[in-house]
Every structure is written in structure tokens, then in C-alpha cells.
Design a protein around this motif. Structure first.
Motif, short mmCIF file in Angstrom:
data_model
loop_
_atom_site.label_atom_id
_atom_site.label_comp_id
_atom_site.label_asym_id
_atom_site.label_seq_id
_atom_site.Cartn_x
_atom_site.Cartn_y
_atom_site.Cartn_z
N ASP A 8 -14.29 -7.65 13.43
CA ASP A 8 -14.48 -8.47 14.38
C ASP A 8 -13.17 -8.49 15.20
OD1 ASP A 8 -16.59 -9.28 12.98
OD2 ASP A 8 -16.34 -11.46 12.91
N PHE A 9 -12.01 -8.16 14.68
CA PHE A 9 -10.75 -7.86 15.46
C PHE A 9 -9.99 -6.72 15.60
CE2 PHE A 9 -11.20 -12.40 13.97
CZ PHE A 9 -10.96 -13.13 15.07
N ASN A 10 -10.71 -5.73 14.89
CA ASN A 10 -10.14 -4.38 14.93
C ASN A 10 -8.76 -4.14 14.70
OD1 ASN A 10 -10.40 -1.42 15.33
ND2 ASN A 10 -9.73 -1.76 17.44
N LEU A 11 -8.20 -4.91 13.57
CA LEU A 11 -6.86 -5.05 13.04
C LEU A 11 -6.91 -4.19 11.98
CD1 LEU A 11 -5.83 -8.41 14.21
CD2 LEU A 11 -5.23 -6.69 15.20
N PRO A 12 -5.45 -3.91 11.64
CA PRO A 12 -5.10 -3.27 10.24
C PRO A 12 -5.36 -4.45 9.24
CG PRO A 12 -3.59 -2.48 11.99
CD PRO A 12 -4.43 -3.55 12.79
N PHE A 13 -5.72 -4.20 7.98
CA PHE A 13 -5.66 -5.10 6.91
C PHE A 13 -5.26 -4.37 5.62
CE2 PHE A 13 -8.26 -6.35 3.27
CZ PHE A 13 -7.98 -7.67 3.29
N LEU A 14 -4.59 -5.21 4.86
CA LEU A 14 -3.94 -4.84 3.75
C LEU A 14 -4.36 -5.76 2.79
CD1 LEU A 14 -2.27 -2.77 2.05
CD2 LEU A 14 -0.11 -4.01 2.70
N HIS A 15 -4.86 -5.47 1.43
CA HIS A 15 -4.96 -6.37 0.44
C HIS A 15 -4.03 -5.99 -0.79
CE1 HIS A 15 -7.73 -7.63 -3.37
NE2 HIS A 15 -6.76 -8.76 -2.77
N ILE A 16 -3.35 -7.10 -1.16
CA ILE A 16 -2.25 -6.68 -2.04
C ILE A 16 -2.67 -7.52 -3.47
CG2 ILE A 16 -0.01 -7.34 -2.90
CD1 ILE A 16 0.82 -6.62 -0.04
N GLU A 17 -2.79 -6.90 -4.62
CA GLU A 17 -2.98 -7.92 -5.94
C GLU A 17 -1.59 -7.74 -6.63
OE1 GLU A 17 -5.82 -8.12 -9.66
OE2 GLU A 17 -6.31 -6.76 -8.41
N THR A 18 -0.87 -8.87 -7.01
CA THR A 18 0.33 -8.70 -7.43
C THR A 18 0.55 -9.83 -8.37
OG1 THR A 18 2.64 -8.19 -7.54
CG2 THR A 18 1.54 -9.72 -5.64
N ASP A 19 1.80 -10.11 -9.05
CA ASP A 19 2.03 -11.22 -9.75
C ASP A 19 3.53 -11.56 -9.24
OD1 ASP A 19 3.79 -9.48 -11.05
OD2 ASP A 19 2.79 -9.35 -12.85
N ALA A 31 4.02 1.70 5.12
CA ALA A 31 2.99 2.35 5.57
C ALA A 31 1.90 1.47 6.42
CB ALA A 31 2.13 3.11 4.44
N PHE A 32 1.92 0.38 5.79
CA PHE A 32 0.90 -0.55 6.77
C PHE A 32 1.52 -1.14 8.06
CE2 PHE A 32 0.13 -5.29 7.61
CZ PHE A 32 -1.29 -4.89 8.04
N ILE A 33 3.02 -1.09 7.84
CA ILE A 33 3.68 -1.55 9.16
C ILE A 33 3.80 -0.39 9.97
CG2 ILE A 33 5.95 -2.39 9.96
CD1 ILE A 33 4.23 -4.32 8.43
N GLU A 34 3.82 0.84 9.75
CA GLU A 34 3.93 2.12 10.59
C GLU A 34 2.57 2.14 11.27
OE1 GLU A 34 5.40 5.11 8.13
OE2 GLU A 34 7.35 4.34 7.76
N MET A 35 1.72 1.83 10.55
CA MET A 35 0.06 2.23 11.13
C MET A 35 -0.16 1.22 12.24
SD MET A 35 -3.58 1.51 9.11
CE MET A 35 -3.21 0.36 8.51
N ILE A 36 0.71 -0.13 12.18
CA ILE A 36 0.48 -1.02 13.23
C ILE A 36 1.33 -0.43 14.35
CG2 ILE A 36 1.26 -3.33 13.94
CD1 ILE A 36 0.71 -4.22 11.27
#
Length: 379
Positions: free
Chosen positions: A348-359, A374-379
Motif C-alpha cells: 500500500d505504501f511501497n516502503l521498506p519493512f523490517l520485522h524483528i523478533e527479540t527479547d 542494512a535496513f537504514i542503508e536501504m532507505i
């Protein structure tokens, strides 16, 4: 200006514990809440102080794991650990706990917690269809009123609930005004500053004092915007963080994002923008509470269209360049729902997306840093 305000926040935070103690010495009560679904207006209507108690730190988790499974959500373990080790003054001050069935892990943990403190569990519906769920949910709230009256020896009248709704609406309005400050590009606040303000202002014993301080912070930030004073430029990547709640101690992803050169400008989660609702103060107050609190768009609801609608509004409103979806380990509802969030953000927005699973631990910090960089550099 901003530094002076944060110093003031710290001073008031320290004063809060004394205010709560003085409140109790007068024969009043404190009610602890573990979820946004708990209607804090009812505590206010009983002349009690409502306090948010969700655990946000790693420290007490080792103690919790002596009782709870290791492969459980860190929020649940941290919450129980603080209670079991008596290291959270806000839990200690609470005369009773208002809990909820927002996930299987929490509702079973609350059974064990009831050995430490009186716990009342709200049986939350699993969908938001009024014809199916509003009646039972309203009955849960009516039962809670009776429980609170018995605990506090205070009558909770419709007039008191209506007054509490108006007060809490003002608090939520002040909080929304503060969160909307970061719509400015560049933002005058870092994401970590926003997390700290939202976290600490949640513990105000005096609601009027909290509202006044949040308005003061907003006024100072507006001045900074007018003076073009910001730690960022208008090319700094702007991130919306969605998913599970974050607070001081569970903020490592926010820290890493900003250390990697981004600015977290929006928090969609229940420690952020999910709080920006208003309860109707023109109708029967119990019906109004039931209707509005049932509409909170948590992933426990199936389906959960409200979260998608909120993201559709927030992404353009905050001029977002990318979306990060944060899930705590073993939080299955948010983990699975990330599929829908990914599709919304990318299609819908054509934006970069990152899913993080952590504790809450720092053990994966460097792995996360590589992925986030890497996500920030992609932006």
C-alpha cells in the motif's frame, strides 16, 4: 530548554513515590494495571491512583524463570519477576491488580501472581463485533466496578465515572499532542526522548500535574520547531515502530535504530499511539468505557482491522520512510500478524519493512545492529 525539562521530569518522577505514599496514608488506594484494556477511569472514580505495571526490564527475569518457563514472553517474565522479587515500588504500593486475558501466557501467570497480591482478571473478548462482544465486555466492567468498590470502600457512581472519563480524556489528549510533535520534519525529539517521556508520565500520582508537564514539553518543542532546532536534518530516515509495547529498559531496538542514523518518530504500539483515544462523555459512562476499550486494536483481536487503519493514518501523517515491526519472543499473535503489516507497508505504501523478533536481553544486540544498519542503508 529541553535539558531543563528532562531534569524536571526526573525530579517529578522521584516526587511521585512520595505523593503515592502520602495518598495511601490518607486512606486512599492504588490500583495496578497490566494492560491498556484495563479502564483506569474506574480507579480514578474510586479516588485511587492507577499505575501501569508492565515489566520492561531484564533484571528480574532470572527470578521469574524459577517459576515460569524460559521460553515465555519477556514482558510476562519481567512483570512477574518484579512482583516476586519485590523490586518494583509501584507493584508494592498497589492494593490490587487489574489483569486481563490478552494472551494465554499472561492469564496463566496472573494465576500465580494472585499468591502475591489480590488480582482481578478481566475476561477480554477475542473479537470486536459489538453484537457478540460488547454485552459480555460491559458485564466485565460492571463486575470490576463492584470489585473496586469492595476493595476501596468507595462508591463508584455514574457521575464519578463521567468525571474520571473527562479527566483521563484530557490526559490522553495531552499525550497525543505530545506524540504529534514528531510529525515535524525534522523532529525536535529523538525516539528515545519520546519513549522516556511517555514512560515516565504514566506514573504521575497527580493527573493534573502530568497533563501540565506534557503540555509544557509540547510548548517547548513547538518553540524548537519554530527556531529550527533539531538533532536531525530533514533527510534523516524517519521510522515508525509498530508491534509490542516498549518502555525504558525494553528500548534497545529504538536505541539501535537511532545509533544507526534514523529517528523513531512514531510509536504505534500500546505504549504509544494506541493510547490516543477519547471516550465518549455524552452517553452512559459504563457503555462508553466498554465501547471504547473494546475498540483498542491489539493483536489479541481476531480479526484486527483497527491496527491496519491506524497504520494507514500514521504512515503519511508522520512522513514515514520505513516501518519496523517489533515482536517479543513467544508473542505469537503479534508475530503472526506481522504478515499483514508487511503486506500493508510494502504493497500500500511501497516502503521498506523490517520485522524483528527479540527479547529484553542484550545478547543479540550486534546481530540486530547489522540487520538494522542494512535496513537504514536501504532507505
Amino acid at each position: 530548554m529541553k535539558q531543563a525539562l528532562f531534569k524536571k521530569i526526573q525530579q517529578i518522577t522521584e516526587q511521585n513515590l512520595m505523593d503515592i505514599e502520602a495518598h495511601k496514608e490518607k486512606g486512599n488506594h492504588v490500583i495496578g494495571f497490566y494492560c491498556l484494556y484495563g479502564p483506569t477511569e474506574l480507579a480514578v472514580a474510586a479516588d485511587a491512583i492507577p499505575l501501569p505495571l508492565c515489566g520492561t526490564r531484564q533484571d528480574p527475569i532470572d527470578a521469574a524463570e524459577e517459576v515460569l518457563p524460559r521460553n515465555l514472553c519477556p514482558l510476562i517474565k519481567s512483570s512477574y519477576g518484579f512482583a516476586a522479587t519485590d523490586t518494583c515500588p509501584f507493584f508494592r504500593f498497589s492494593d490490587m491488580i487489574v489483569a486481563d486475558t490478552t494472551c494465554d501466557g499472561k492469564k496463566k501467570m496472573f494465576e500465580i501472581m494472585s499468591d502475591l497480591k489480590p488480582v482481578h482478571v478481566l475476561q477480554l473478548p477475542q473479537n470486536q463485533v459489538p453484537a457478540l462482544s460488547l454485552g459480555p465486555w460491559k458485564a466485565e466492567i460492571e463486575t470490576l466496578i463492584t470489585v473496586l468498590e469492595n476493595r476501596t470502600s468507595r462508591q463508584i457512581t455514574p457521575e464519578k465515572i463521567s468525571a474520571a472519563i473527562r479527566l483521563m480524556n484530557r490526559e490522553r489528549q495531552a499525550k497525543k499532542r505530545l506524540m504529534d510533535i514528531t510529525r515535524a520534519n525534522p523532529s525536535p525529539l529523538t525516539g528515545m526522548e519520546l519513549v522516556e517521556i511517555l514512560f515516565k508520565t504514566g506514573f504521575f500520582a497527580d493527573k493534573e500535574k502530568g497533563i501540565s508537564l506534557m503540555d509544557e514539553i509540547s510548548d517547548v518543542c513547538l518553540t524548537l520547531i519554530e527556531q529550527n532546532q533539531s538533532p536531525y536534518t530533514n533527510t534523516t530516515p524517519r521510522i515508525l515502530l509498530t508491534g509490542v509495547p516498549v518502555g525504558l529498559g525494553s528500548d534497545k531496538v529504538v536505541k539501535i535504530l537511532e545509533q544507526c542514523g534514523a529517528n523513531v518518530v512514531a510509536l504505534e504500539n500500546c505504549s504509544g499511539y494506541k493510547q490516543a483515544f477519547q471516550v465518549d462523555d455524552t452517553i452512559d459512562p459504563v457503555t462508553a468505557l466498554a465501547d471504547q476499550y473494546l475498540a483498542i486494536p491489539c493483536s489479541v483481536m481476531s480479526p484486527n482491522p483497527g491496527r491496519m487503519e491506524m497504520l494507514k493514518e500514521m504512515i503519511p501523517a508522520f512522513s514515514v520512510d520505513g516501518v519496523v515491526d517489533l515482536t517479543w519472543q513467544a508473542c505469537h499473535t503479534y508475530n503472526i500478524e506481522s504478515f499483514h503489516i508487511s503486506r500493508l507497508v510494502q504493497e500500500d505504501f511501497n516502503l521498506p519493512f523490517l520485522h524483528i523478533e527479540t527479547d529484553y536481553s542484550e545478547s543479540d544486540t550486534e546481530q540486530l545492529r547489522v540487520r538494522i544498519q542494512a535496513f537504514i542503508e536501504m532507505i
